[in-house]
Motif scaffolding. Structure first.
Motif, mmCIF file in Angstrom:
data_model
loop_
_atom_site.group_PDB
_atom_site.id
_atom_site.type_symbol
_atom_site.label_atom_id
_atom_site.label_comp_id
_atom_site.label_asym_id
_atom_site.label_seq_id
_atom_site.Cartn_x
_atom_site.Cartn_y
_atom_site.Cartn_z
ATOM 1 N N LEU A 122 0.807 -1.221 0.000
ATOM 2 C CA LEU A 122 0.000 0.000 0.000
ATOM 3 C C LEU A 122 0.840 1.270 0.000
ATOM 4 C CD1 LEU A 122 -3.117 -0.452 2.274
ATOM 5 C CD2 LEU A 122 -2.825 -0.825 -0.155
ATOM 6 N N SER A 126 -1.857 6.570 -3.468
ATOM 7 C CA SER A 126 -1.797 8.030 -3.355
ATOM 8 C C SER A 126 -2.583 8.553 -2.157
ATOM 9 C CB SER A 126 -2.350 8.657 -4.634
ATOM 10 O OG SER A 126 -3.689 8.237 -4.800
ATOM 11 N N LEU A 127 -3.246 7.637 -1.460
ATOM 12 C CA LEU A 127 -4.071 8.049 -0.322
ATOM 13 C C LEU A 127 -3.773 7.143 0.862
ATOM 14 C CD1 LEU A 127 -7.260 9.655 -0.355
ATOM 15 C CD2 LEU A 127 -7.599 7.422 0.632
ATOM 16 N N GLU A 156 -6.809 10.599 4.528
ATOM 17 C CA GLU A 156 -8.253 10.523 4.765
ATOM 18 C C GLU A 156 -8.399 10.222 6.252
ATOM 19 O OE1 GLU A 156 -10.484 10.622 1.690
ATOM 20 O OE2 GLU A 156 -11.618 11.396 3.393
ATOM 21 N N PHE A 166 -10.031 0.107 4.165
ATOM 22 C CA PHE A 166 -9.605 -0.801 3.096
ATOM 23 C C PHE A 166 -9.232 -2.197 3.610
ATOM 24 C CE2 PHE A 166 -6.061 -2.684 0.725
ATOM 25 C CZ PHE A 166 -6.748 -3.053 -0.422
ATOM 26 N N ASN A 200 -14.885 -6.292 -12.174
ATOM 27 C CA ASN A 200 -13.832 -5.280 -12.351
ATOM 28 C C ASN A 200 -12.998 -5.034 -11.098
ATOM 29 O OD1 ASN A 200 -14.181 -4.601 -15.104
ATOM 30 N ND2 ASN A 200 -16.069 -3.523 -14.551
ATOM 31 N N PRO A 202 -9.655 -4.921 -9.175
ATOM 32 C CA PRO A 202 -8.314 -4.759 -9.748
ATOM 33 C C PRO A 202 -7.451 -6.017 -9.602
ATOM 34 C CG PRO A 202 -8.532 -3.499 -7.709
ATOM 35 C CD PRO A 202 -9.890 -4.011 -8.038
ATOM 36 N N TRP A 208 -4.810 -11.125 -4.291
ATOM 37 C CA TRP A 208 -4.699 -10.105 -3.255
ATOM 38 C C TRP A 208 -4.080 -10.678 -1.979
ATOM 39 C CZ3 TRP A 208 -9.037 -6.323 -4.548
ATOM 40 C CH2 TRP A 208 -8.539 -5.002 -4.444
ATOM 41 N N ARG B 215 -13.770 6.879 -1.735
ATOM 42 C CA ARG B 215 -12.449 7.426 -2.101
ATOM 43 C C ARG B 215 -11.328 6.470 -1.699
ATOM 44 N NH1 ARG B 215 -14.094 12.664 -0.722
ATOM 45 N NH2 ARG B 215 -13.342 12.505 1.418
ATOM 46 N N MET B 217 -11.468 3.190 -1.183
ATOM 47 C CA MET B 217 -11.444 1.949 -1.969
ATOM 48 C C MET B 217 -10.889 2.197 -3.376
ATOM 49 S SD MET B 217 -12.153 -0.173 0.231
ATOM 50 C CE MET B 217 -12.209 -1.702 -0.703
ATOM 51 N N SER B 219 -8.733 4.973 -4.279
ATOM 52 C CA SER B 219 -7.337 5.434 -4.283
ATOM 53 C C SER B 219 -6.393 4.440 -3.632
ATOM 54 C CB SER B 219 -7.205 6.758 -3.534
ATOM 55 O OG SER B 219 -7.930 7.740 -4.187
ATOM 56 N N GLY B 221 -7.305 1.145 -2.701
ATOM 57 C CA GLY B 221 -7.539 -0.234 -3.118
ATOM 58 C C GLY B 221 -7.466 -0.458 -4.618
ATOM 59 N N GLY B 222 -7.506 0.630 -5.399
ATOM 60 C CA GLY B 222 -7.416 0.472 -6.846
ATOM 61 C C GLY B 222 -8.701 0.003 -7.518
ATOM 62 N N PHE B 223 -9.829 0.035 -6.793
ATOM 63 C CA PHE B 223 -11.099 -0.336 -7.425
ATOM 64 C C PHE B 223 -11.518 0.779 -8.394
ATOM 65 C CE2 PHE B 223 -11.197 -3.094 -3.797
ATOM 66 C CZ PHE B 223 -11.950 -4.192 -4.209
ATOM 67 N N PRO B 224 -12.148 0.417 -9.522
ATOM 68 C CA PRO B 224 -12.587 1.462 -10.454
ATOM 69 C C PRO B 224 -13.781 2.261 -9.910
ATOM 70 C CG PRO B 224 -13.212 -0.715 -11.267
ATOM 71 C CD PRO B 224 -12.370 -0.933 -10.044
ATOM 72 N N PHE B 225 -14.444 1.748 -8.875
ATOM 73 C CA PHE B 225 -15.599 2.441 -8.284
ATOM 74 C C PHE B 225 -15.646 2.071 -6.810
ATOM 75 C CE2 PHE B 225 -16.554 -1.358 -10.733
ATOM 76 C CZ PHE B 225 -16.700 -2.238 -9.704
ATOM 77 N N PRO B 227 -17.716 1.100 -3.164
ATOM 78 C CA PRO B 227 -18.849 0.210 -2.877
ATOM 79 C C PRO B 227 -20.207 0.922 -2.927
ATOM 80 C CG PRO B 227 -17.384 0.430 -0.947
ATOM 81 C CD PRO B 227 -16.696 1.082 -2.098
#
Lengths: 252, 287
Positions: A122, A126-127, A156, A166, A200, A202, A208, B215, B217, B219, B221-225, B227
């Motif tokens: 991690l 960027s966050l 955050e 996360f 989708n 990642p 993971w 945000r 998840m 930034s 976690g790399g998810f495209p969207f 939850p």
């Protein structure tokens, strides 16, 4: 020509679970910090990046404590840092498997400690999730924010709870995948394929688990189960065995 | 090679599977008990195929060919020549079992009888027939033309030959096969569940708000969207039904317990993007 005064580099001192220590050495030194560290089981680190020392350097600006697995060790590390560092030096400590508030109960100068989310891989995100405690004054939070900004990260602010955001979600995804594997509903390959192509994601859940390390995943899930005491955090026995045997997923 | 496909139920899923198969050169009998539903489905299919021509995905000829390969029918007996029949009717076990009984009687002994169920037991559906070795789950995901995977759910009785014919058929359609055993939620719904459910749990405990969680998840976690963006798109009612089915079919495993926040939002009509409000508000479909 007058010589430009080169300000001395700020020193970051890093302790903790080795994969994260290596990552943070790279992150901090590439952003202009002088890095000293103490960690067992860490591979050879380029001496130009960081200096290994059991004795704490005197001019430490920030201390990073990254341990998630061995909490006894974490406590000893924090106690030592608290004793050796000037009261004004902030300790930024991973609070994924034990809350920052609980950690601050182990030390005297509670206002210097702020929790954050550290898991393997991690460090390049960027966050970063940051969890202040009830003892963290605004100044400490600002110092920590400036530190993360200086290594290219936005923060955050989240409530100080075990698992944070996360790690809690991704470890529960991995846990469910482990139940699926255990029940022989599908192969690891199909599980990863389904989630990447269908949803989708990642990475697939099994991929993971490999990236984060089963022991880290197990540590997060155990902490959630211990802290929240809810059945929904029951750990898949297969996942527990994988973590305890120290091996990765058994490929079917 | 599948030459003749039968589809029962001309709703969104049934019609989408029909289009996919017709485009792959397969003759499709699209059956629905309701003539109006069938006519509406054909109009939708025509629009969808025309649109594909407009945006250059298909030639006019491909589009016309595909449309003529879809034969709307209102009598079950018209499915008799099908190599495979896929059932895509309402998720009601009694209705599906009854349908499979009739399908068994009305098709060749070699016809594979497939269910597009995502939440019912394929084993229970198969028990209504005398050829459970020919019964299989084919879980197409919405939107059918976009999602690349199909879950192929085998019961203890499904034969290897049936599975192989299904794999070949899905290859014809250009889909990736995910092999699963018949079990609650198969794997897709089951593993997507914690992505939504754990986020709701975190929200419920006020660890972070919905926008923050999304945000993080994305930034971290790399998810495209996130939850909550995802729940808004899927529809909170749709997702709640999936969760309820998982909870029920797992005999109340607490991992699958529906979250009170989601229940309350569905009760108040905040269903996500389609209703203009979910975790976010939408104007003309935009956040």
């Amino acid at each position: 020509m007058p010589r430009v005064h080169q300000p001395e580099k700020a020193v970051v001192y890093i302790l903790g679970d080795s994969p994260m220590v290596e990552e943070y050495i790279v992150l901090c030194s590439s952003h202009g910090y002088a890095v000293a560290y103490d960690a067992e089981g860490i591979g050879a680190v380029d001496a130009s990046l960081a200096r290994k020392t059991a004795k704490m350097p005197e001019n430490v600006s920030f201390a990073l404590e990254l341990t998630n697995i061995d909490l006894e060790k974490k406590r000893k590390n924090l106690e030592a840092l608290d004793k050796a560092l000037p009261v004004t030096t902030a300790i930024v400590s991973s609070s994924v498997t034990v809350s920052a508030t609980e950690q601050s109960s182990w030390i005297h100068h509670k206002s210097r400690l702020v929790g954050f989310c550290s898991l393997p891989t991690l460090s390049t995100a960027s966050l970063v999730e940051v969890a202040p405690t009830v003892f963290s004054p605004a100044e400490t939070i600002q110092v920590v924010q400036r530190f993360f900004k200086s290594v290219g990260k936005e923060i955050e602010l989240v409530q100080d709870r075990v698992g944070m955001v996360f790690p809690r979600i991704v470890c529960q995804i991995i846990n469910e995948a482990a139940f699926v594997l255990q029940e022989e509903v599908a192969s690891p390959q199909d599980i990863d394929l389904a989630m990447k192509l269908g949803a989708n994601f990642p990475f697939g859940p099994i991929e993971w688990a490999d990236k984060l390390g089963m022991q880290q995943v197990y540590a997060v899930l155990s902490a959630l189960h211990r802290d929240l005491g809810e059945e929904r955090y029951r750990i898949s026995p297969l996942l527990r065995q994988m973590a305890l045997s120290g091996s990765w997923w058994k490929r079917m | 090679m599948v030459k003749h496909l039968g589809i029962v139920g001309a709703g969104t899923m049934g019609a989408a599977i029909a289009q996919l198969a017709a485009l792959a050169g397969i003759d499709v009998v699209l059956y629905d008990i309701n003539d109006t539903v069938l006519r509406q489905a054909l109009e939708r299919l025509k629009r969808s195929l025309n649109k594909a021509v407009e945006i250059g995905e298909l030639t006019a000829e491909q589009s016309t060919d595909a449309f003529t390969r879809i034969h709307p029918r209102t009598r079950l007996i018209d499915l008799s020549h099908s190599d495979i029949v896929i059932e895509a009717v309402i998720e009601d076990l009694r209705i599906k079992k009854d349908l499979f009984k009739h399908l068994e009687a009305g098709t060749k002994p070699t016809t594979i009888l497939a269910s597009n169920t995502s939440s019912l037991s394929v084993t229970a559906i198969a028990s209504a027939t005398h050829r459970p070795e020919k019964v299989v789950g084919l879980h197409f995901l919405y939107p059918v033309e976009i999602v690349k995977i199909v879950e192929v759910a085998r019961t203890e009785e499904t034969s290897e030959e049936t599975l192989q014919r299904c794999r070949d058929f899905l290859n014809q359609l250009g889909k990736t096969v995910i092999s699963v055993t018949d079990s609650p939620g198969f794997i897709f719904n089951r593993i997507v569940h914690p992505f939504h459910s754990e986020a709701l749990q975190i929200l419920g405990e006020h660890v972070a708000d919905a926008e923050q969680i999304d945000r993080i998840m994305k930034s971290e976690g790399g998810f495209p969207f996130g939850p909550f963006e995802s729940l808004d798109i899927v529809g909170l009612d749709v997702s709640l039904n999936t969760t309820k089915a998982l909870f029920e079919s797992s005999s109340g495993d607490s991992r699958f317990r529906p979250h009170p926040i989601q229940k309350r939002m569905v009760e108040s009509g905040h269903l996500g993007k389609k209703s203009g409000r979910g975790f976010y508000t939408y104007e003309e479909g935009k956040k």
